[in-house]
Design an enzyme around this catalytic site. Structure first.
Site, PDB file in Angstrom:
ATOM      1  NE  ARG A  96      15.154 -33.203  32.307  1.00  0.00           N
ATOM      2  CZ  ARG A  96      14.326 -32.213  31.770  1.00  0.00           C
ATOM      3  NH1 ARG A  96      14.396 -32.080  30.224  1.00  0.00           N
ATOM      4  NH2 ARG A  96      13.864 -31.378  32.410  1.00  0.00           N
ATOM      5  CB  THR A 371      10.016 -30.135  24.089  1.00  0.00           C
ATOM      6  OG1 THR A 371      10.498 -29.723  25.444  1.00  0.00           O
ATOM      7  CG2 THR A 371      10.240 -31.523  24.211  1.00  0.00           C
ATOM      8  CB  ILE A 390      17.349 -27.163  23.493  1.00  0.00           C
ATOM      9  CG1 ILE A 390      16.357 -26.725  22.320  1.00  0.00           C
ATOM     10  CG2 ILE A 390      18.621 -28.061  23.163  1.00  0.00           C
ATOM     11  CD1 ILE A 390      17.253 -26.075  21.579  1.00  0.00           C
ATOM     12  CG  ASN A 391      13.160 -25.640  29.276  1.00  0.00           C
ATOM     13  OD1 ASN A 391      12.112 -26.125  29.060  1.00  0.00           O
ATOM     14  ND2 ASN A 391      13.438 -24.505  30.129  1.00  0.00           N
ATOM     15  CD  GLU A 410      15.880 -29.210  29.353  1.00  0.00           C
ATOM     16  OE1 GLU A 410      14.474 -28.730  29.396  1.00  0.00           O
ATOM     17  OE2 GLU A 410      16.414 -29.189  28.225  1.00  0.00           O
ATOM     18  CG  ASP A 413      12.193 -28.211  32.846  1.00  0.00           C
ATOM     19  OD1 ASP A 413      11.621 -27.300  32.631  1.00  0.00           O
ATOM     20  OD2 ASP A 413      12.469 -28.834  31.755  1.00  0.00           O
TER      21      ASP A 413
HETATM   22  N1  GLY Z   1      12.092 -28.835  29.295  1.00  0.00           N
HETATM   23  C1  GLY Z   1      10.813 -29.344  29.268  1.00  0.00           C
HETATM   24  C2  GLY Z   1      10.524 -30.525  30.094  1.00  0.00           C
HETATM   25  O1  GLY Z   1      11.262 -31.589  30.029  1.00  0.00           O
HETATM   26  O2  GLY Z   1       9.392 -30.752  30.573  1.00  0.00           O
END
Ligand code: GLY
Length: 561
Positions: A96, A371, A390-391, A410, A413
């Site tokens: 991540r 995603t 990459i979101n 990201e 998030d």
């Molecule tokens: N970017 C979406 C997730 O990681 O939940």
């Protein structure tokens, strides 16, 4: 042979998604399979396994290929999670993204303390430190069989020699160009993807090819140091981004213990924090199972079924908002959240006849979004379930100039302000507040289900918070309702996440009767498709694989010679 003909017929009909069997697979014992978001990733992964590579080799090669051919989510500028079952041991890789050192809790608030509507979504300031290259390297160091350069090379070739742009990709590019224009957030995206990525055109990406060659020849040093790092940092400095050379050099992928839980005799192996997905799926499946111990299981996709799953979902998302964040920064009460007695208590709060009032559903302990995902099983029975992001589609919409790849957004998030929803409508607080080098909470839920120590199901999907529903429903569809792999990915799905209040998001394809009944109960029905499941299912020793017909995925099962 008959099987082959039927499969090909299905492929023609759906355009992409049925399982393909290349021989009389019914007599084979050693099969391998992929369910991929596009045909290029599928072919590269199959070629690797045909050459003797294992599921992890195939995953690494596919991840790099998707960074070229599936730019809306495949990436080297983002991150992800990989759940593994290898030599009968489970494992989990967290690659991540992390917040840069200069990030701070209030970085997206304006002078009035309000969250800026687009800064965490578009442009250089939206990006976390990318984790993908470090992640693929860590996976290769621990499990790889074929040489690293062999696995990166197909991506180099697609970037250097080009690929023909599928109509569905061109369509997403043009919709994205329209969206960023409407929001006044034009970036350099159009310079790279505008006229070049039109349907049927040969799309060549020379800067990306050069970056991939550095990665091929120097491993992570080809990304986190040297020329690629210089390109990233120069772009950040010129465009208000925060990522520095020091941030890049400090990034590390982490091996973590996956979440394990037992559900109706199956062992489910799934994503731990900083994903919210594994805890959420454990709670969701657990609550449904508790309820049907003492009540009749409602008919598949009936109004009572959607209501039951939504009632459980309300409680899942109340806990997610309160307790979940990066475990390296916040003490996530994981064991308590998935303890059977806690899940039983939460299930007892489910109201089977009416909607529980949303503001009264509290966390229980106290008392395009885009995603992508792929699933792989090799001929030795090893499995990889990998979700990467990459979101949003095309991330922050910015290409690291000179390096040719899209950077993530990201940072959205994280919880930019307690109680204020992010793009996916998810709220959060202290647990998911922004801090330097912290990982933002995710919903990615790559999952492997084992039965008698053998792979039963490999599943996962994109879709932000809806990932958790797609994964939960893929397990319920296959293991509770006995649906085939095709049915599990293509039957209509639904999603409820506490907020927006009493809203159930649904795919097309439900009959009107249950939806009308739910509206009469007080639910709001939001007809907005989500997710892109890619799963592999084992039944009676035979694999079947399926990718959603709505996407451009490809699923293939082969018999090993
Ligand atoms: N970017 C979406 C997730 O990681 O939940």
């Amino acid at each position: 042979m008959r099987l082959f003909l039927i499969s090909c017929f299905l492929i023609t009909l759906t355009g992409c998604s049925a399982s393909e069997s290349t021989s009389d697979a019914a007599v084979s014992t050693a099969e391998y399979a992929v369910a991929m978001p596009d045909e290029f990733g599928a072919q590269v992964a199959l070629d690797v396994m045909q050459e003797g590579g294992n599921a992890v080799d195939a995953a690494i090669a596919a991840q790099f290929t998707l960074a070229v051919t599936y730019p809306e989510a495949g990436n080297i500028g983002g991150g992800g999670f990989m759940t593994l079952y290898f030599d009968q041991q489970t494992d989990f890789l967290d690659y991540r993204e992390m917040a840069p050192a200069l990030a701070n809790r209030d970085m997206y608030l304006d002078d009035k303390g309000e969250v800026h509507p687009t800064e965490s979504l578009y442009g250089a300031k939206a990006s976390g430190i990318p984790g993908t290259v470090a992640g693929m390297w860590a996976a290769h160091q621990k499990y790889g069989k074929l040489p690293w350069s062999r696995l990166v090379q197909p991506a180099v070739t697609y970037a250097e020699q080009g690929f023909v742009v599928p109509a569905k990709l061109a369509d997403r590019v043009s919709r994205y160009l329209k969206r960023i224009k409407e929001r006044g957030r034009q970036t350099n995206f159009a310079n790279y993807f505008g006229p070049a990525a039109t349907a049927g055109a040969l799309f060549i990406q020379p800067e990306l090819a050069a970056t991939l060659k550095r990665i091929r020849d120097h491993g992570p040093q080809g990304f986190y140091a040297g020329e690629t790092a210089d390109f990233i940092v120069s772009y950040m400095q010129a465009n208000g981004g925060l990522i520095s050379h020091e941030d890049l050099s400090k990034y590390q992928a982490k091996w973590r213990d996956p979440i394990h839980f037992n559900w109706r005799g199956y062992e489910i192996v799934t994503a731990p924090p900083p994903s919210s997905g594994g805890i959420a799926v454990a709670q969701w499946l657990g609550m449904v199972d508790e309820v049907i111990k003492t009540n009749v299981l409602p008919a598949y996709n009936s109004a009572p079924y959607l209501h039951l799953v939504s009632e459980a979902g309300k409680r899942v998302f109340a806990d997610r908002a309160e307790y979940l964040g990066d475990p390296d920064f916040y003490n996530v009460p994981q064991a308590r959240l998935i303890a059977p007695d806690y899940i039983a208590r939460r299930a007892s709060e489910v109201n089977l006849t009416a909607i529980s009032p949303t503001p009264e559903v509290k966390p229980g302990l106290i008392e395009s979004e885009d995603t992508t995902h792929f699933s792989i099983v090799d001929k030795w029975g090893n499995a990889v379930s990998n979700t990467t992001t990459i979101n949003l589609s095309f991330g922050a919409g910015v290409v690291a100039e000179g390096a040719g790849f899209l950077l993530n957004d990201e940072m959205d998030d994280f919880s930019a302000k307690p109680g204020v929803p992010n793009f996916f409508g998810a709220i959060g607080g202290e647990a998911n507040a922004i801090a330097p080098y912290k990982r933002m909470l995710s919903s990615m839920t790559p999952t492997i289900v084992l039965e008698d120590d053998k792979v039963k199901l490999v599943t996962g999907s994109p879709g932000g918070t809806t990932i958790i529903s797609s994964v939960t429903l893929s397990i319920l569809n296959t293991l509770l309702f006995d649906k085939s792999a095709e049915e599990a990915v293509n039957n209509p799905r639904f999603h409820h996440q506490l907020w927006p209040k009493d809203t159930i998001r649904v795919h097309e394809g439900f009959s009107e009767q249950p939806l009308t009944a739910l509206e009469k109960m007080g639910y709001v029905i939001d007809r907005d498709r989500f997710g892109d499941l890619h799963l592999i299912l084992q039944q009676n020793g035979k694999l079947s694989a399926a990718s959603e017909a709505n996407g451009r995925g490809k699923a293939v099962v082969k018999s090993a010679p």
